[in-house]
Design a protein around this motif. Structure first.
Motif, mmCIF file in Angstrom:
data_model
loop_
_atom_site.group_PDB
_atom_site.id
_atom_site.type_symbol
_atom_site.label_atom_id
_atom_site.label_comp_id
_atom_site.label_asym_id
_atom_site.label_seq_id
_atom_site.Cartn_x
_atom_site.Cartn_y
_atom_site.Cartn_z
ATOM 1 N N LYS A 34 8.666 -0.798 17.229
ATOM 2 C CA LYS A 34 7.256 -0.922 16.875
ATOM 3 C C LYS A 34 7.018 -2.242 16.155
ATOM 4 O O LYS A 34 7.928 -2.825 15.596
ATOM 5 C CB LYS A 34 6.807 0.239 15.980
ATOM 6 C CG LYS A 34 6.886 1.576 16.663
ATOM 7 C CD LYS A 34 6.228 2.643 15.830
ATOM 8 C CE LYS A 34 6.361 3.996 16.504
ATOM 9 N NZ LYS A 34 5.226 4.366 17.261
ATOM 10 N N GLU A 35 5.753 -2.683 16.159
ATOM 11 C CA GLU A 35 5.390 -3.894 15.433
ATOM 12 C C GLU A 35 5.511 -3.657 13.930
ATOM 13 O O GLU A 35 5.281 -2.542 13.450
ATOM 14 C CB GLU A 35 3.948 -4.301 15.767
ATOM 15 C CG GLU A 35 3.747 -4.781 17.191
ATOM 16 C CD GLU A 35 4.369 -6.136 17.439
ATOM 17 O OE1 GLU A 35 4.448 -6.942 16.496
ATOM 18 O OE2 GLU A 35 4.789 -6.386 18.580
ATOM 19 N N VAL A 36 5.847 -4.700 13.195
ATOM 20 C CA VAL A 36 5.932 -4.603 11.734
ATOM 21 C C VAL A 36 4.536 -4.343 11.168
ATOM 22 O O VAL A 36 3.556 -4.939 11.599
ATOM 23 C CB VAL A 36 6.516 -5.898 11.140
ATOM 24 C CG1 VAL A 36 6.484 -5.865 9.623
ATOM 25 C CG2 VAL A 36 7.933 -6.112 11.636
ATOM 26 N N LEU A 37 4.450 -3.436 10.223
ATOM 27 C CA LEU A 37 3.203 -3.147 9.517
ATOM 28 C C LEU A 37 3.345 -3.674 8.097
ATOM 29 O O LEU A 37 4.348 -3.408 7.430
ATOM 30 C CB LEU A 37 2.939 -1.643 9.504
ATOM 31 C CG LEU A 37 1.644 -1.185 8.825
ATOM 32 C CD1 LEU A 37 1.079 0.027 9.546
ATOM 33 C CD2 LEU A 37 1.861 -0.857 7.353
ATOM 34 N N CYS A 38 2.364 -4.456 7.627
ATOM 35 C CA CYS A 38 2.402 -4.995 6.266
ATOM 36 C C CYS A 38 1.176 -4.539 5.478
ATOM 37 O O CYS A 38 0.079 -4.411 6.032
ATOM 38 C CB CYS A 38 2.469 -6.521 6.293
ATOM 39 S SG CYS A 38 4.049 -7.154 6.915
ATOM 40 N N ARG A 39 1.388 -4.313 4.209
ATOM 41 C CA ARG A 39 0.322 -3.861 3.316
ATOM 42 C C ARG A 39 0.282 -4.780 2.101
ATOM 43 O O ARG A 39 1.256 -4.867 1.352
ATOM 44 C CB ARG A 39 0.621 -2.423 2.866
ATOM 45 C CG ARG A 39 -0.490 -1.792 2.052
ATOM 46 C CD ARG A 39 -0.052 -0.478 1.456
ATOM 47 N NE ARG A 39 0.715 -0.720 0.238
ATOM 48 C CZ ARG A 39 1.620 0.102 -0.258
ATOM 49 N NH1 ARG A 39 1.929 1.213 0.358
ATOM 50 N NH2 ARG A 39 2.244 -0.190 -1.380
ATOM 51 N N THR A 40 -0.848 -5.467 1.905
ATOM 52 C CA THR A 40 -1.056 -6.315 0.726
ATOM 53 C C THR A 40 -1.965 -5.541 -0.218
ATOM 54 O O THR A 40 -3.079 -5.180 0.147
ATOM 55 C CB THR A 40 -1.673 -7.665 1.125
ATOM 56 O OG1 THR A 40 -0.855 -8.277 2.130
ATOM 57 C CG2 THR A 40 -1.778 -8.593 -0.074
ATOM 58 N N SER A 41 -1.482 -5.275 -1.427
ATOM 59 C CA SER A 41 -2.154 -4.316 -2.317
ATOM 60 C C SER A 41 -2.300 -4.823 -3.742
ATOM 61 O O SER A 41 -1.514 -5.647 -4.210
ATOM 62 C CB SER A 41 -1.354 -3.000 -2.373
ATOM 63 O OG SER A 41 -1.167 -2.459 -1.101
ATOM 64 N N ILE A 42 -3.296 -4.268 -4.406
ATOM 65 C CA ILE A 42 -3.447 -4.411 -5.857
ATOM 66 C C ILE A 42 -3.799 -3.028 -6.396
ATOM 67 O O ILE A 42 -4.537 -2.271 -5.762
ATOM 68 C CB ILE A 42 -4.523 -5.457 -6.229
ATOM 69 C CG1 ILE A 42 -4.499 -5.743 -7.737
ATOM 70 C CG2 ILE A 42 -5.904 -5.037 -5.761
ATOM 71 C CD1 ILE A 42 -5.351 -6.938 -8.150
ATOM 72 N N THR A 43 -3.244 -2.691 -7.545
ATOM 73 C CA THR A 43 -3.478 -1.377 -8.147
ATOM 74 C C THR A 43 -4.060 -1.545 -9.537
ATOM 75 O O THR A 43 -3.584 -2.364 -10.319
ATOM 76 C CB THR A 43 -2.163 -0.575 -8.239
ATOM 77 O OG1 THR A 43 -1.598 -0.455 -6.935
ATOM 78 C CG2 THR A 43 -2.399 0.821 -8.809
ATOM 79 N N GLY A 44 -5.075 -0.760 -9.834
ATOM 80 C CA GLY A 44 -5.651 -0.718 -11.174
ATOM 81 C C GLY A 44 -5.324 0.610 -11.829
ATOM 82 O O GLY A 44 -5.450 1.664 -11.199
ATOM 83 N N THR A 45 -4.880 0.566 -13.087
ATOM 84 C CA THR A 45 -4.541 1.792 -13.808
ATOM 85 C C THR A 45 -5.263 1.839 -15.148
ATOM 86 O O THR A 45 -5.564 0.811 -15.749
ATOM 87 C CB THR A 45 -3.019 1.894 -14.055
ATOM 88 O OG1 THR A 45 -2.581 0.704 -14.715
ATOM 89 C CG2 THR A 45 -2.262 2.058 -12.756
ATOM 90 N N TRP A 46 -5.554 3.058 -15.586
ATOM 91 C CA TRP A 46 -6.110 3.253 -16.921
ATOM 92 C C TRP A 46 -4.980 3.213 -17.949
ATOM 93 O O TRP A 46 -3.803 3.202 -17.595
ATOM 94 C CB TRP A 46 -6.830 4.599 -16.985
ATOM 95 C CG TRP A 46 -8.111 4.610 -16.218
ATOM 96 C CD1 TRP A 46 -9.173 3.761 -16.346
ATOM 97 C CD2 TRP A 46 -8.478 5.534 -15.181
ATOM 98 N NE1 TRP A 46 -10.175 4.085 -15.462
ATOM 99 C CE2 TRP A 46 -9.778 5.171 -14.741
ATOM 100 C CE3 TRP A 46 -7.859 6.629 -14.594
ATOM 101 C CZ2 TRP A 46 -10.457 5.867 -13.742
ATOM 102 C CZ3 TRP A 46 -8.522 7.320 -13.599
ATOM 103 C CH2 TRP A 46 -9.806 6.944 -13.182
ATOM 104 N N GLY A 47 -5.352 3.231 -19.219
ATOM 105 C CA GLY A 47 -4.368 3.193 -20.298
ATOM 106 C C GLY A 47 -3.398 4.354 -20.269
ATOM 107 O O GLY A 47 -2.282 4.260 -20.785
ATOM 108 N N THR A 48 -3.794 5.472 -19.645
ATOM 109 C CA THR A 48 -2.932 6.651 -19.547
ATOM 110 C C THR A 48 -1.836 6.474 -18.501
ATOM 111 O O THR A 48 -0.927 7.286 -18.404
ATOM 112 C CB THR A 48 -3.762 7.882 -19.153
ATOM 113 O OG1 THR A 48 -4.392 7.615 -17.892
ATOM 114 C CG2 THR A 48 -4.817 8.192 -20.209
ATOM 115 N N GLY A 49 -1.948 5.398 -17.693
ATOM 116 C CA GLY A 49 -1.007 5.198 -16.596
ATOM 117 C C GLY A 49 -1.487 5.774 -15.284
ATOM 118 O O GLY A 49 -0.886 5.543 -14.239
#
Length: 199
Positions: free
Chosen positions: A71-86
């Protein structure tokens, strides 16, 4: 064999559930909504006001790629935001395979789903509405194709505004930095995961 299947399932699940400032020129590409993924009708109720979001700490943009034999390579470019609680507050993914890109936005439950998720790159750009596709017990996922002009807008932009409506019909906007998006998106992946599938 069970261990290998468990690893494949964990890697697949990572695509959907796991966690993640250059100046914009005047010719920044407009963020236009994908025609096929627009909500079928306008929201029944308009927001009654605005609600300030809790403080969110954002990770760096990171790129992960997944290889499956045949299969073709699948790539994911991500950013995650979290609250102070994690706890995860938001995750934005740009998922790409064979030159075709999709937006995937992960958000907590407790939102007014008919409104969809409004995206806007920088202040003067046009809004795009990304519909919710499904919800789990702890998060909801909105997804839609990301046309090439949307990717160009992210590469040239400073911020991505993400607006949602909560169940009290108050709009909440998160402002996500995109200054490092291009470096991650165009660069080598931070990690490449080999997925082996038993026949």
């Amino acid at each position: 064999m069970t261990l290998r299947r468990d690893r494949v399932f964990a890697a697949f699940l990572a695509l959907f559930v796991c966690s993640p400032q250059q100046a914009a020129s005047q010719s920044t590409a407009q963020l236009t909504p994908p025609q096929g993924d627009k909500p079928s009708s306008e929201p029944e109720l308009a927001p009654r006001g605005q609600h300030m979001p809790r403080d969110i700490a954002y990770s760096q943009w990171r790129k992960f790629c997944f290889k499956t034999p045949g299969k073709e390579v699948l790539c994911r470019t991500s950013i995650t935001g979290t609250w102070g609680t994690g706890q995860m507050a938001i995750r934005i993914d740009v998922i790409e395979r064979q030159g075709s890109a999709r937006f995937q936005i992960l958000l907590p439950v407790g939102l007014y789903l008919q409104s969809g998720v409004k995206l806007k790159v920088d202040a003067g750009a046009r809004e795009a509405i990304v519909p919710y596709n499904w919800c789990f017990s702890n998060l909801c996922v909105a997804a839609a194709p990301a046309p090439r002009e949307v990717i160009r807008a992210l590469e040239k932009g400073r911020t991505l505004s993400v607006e949602v409506v909560d169940t009290n019909l108050l709009s909440v906007t998160a402002v996500i930095p995109v200054g490092q998006f291009t470096t991650a998106y165009r660069g080598a992946p931070a990690e490449t995961i080999e997925q082996l599938i038993d026949e």
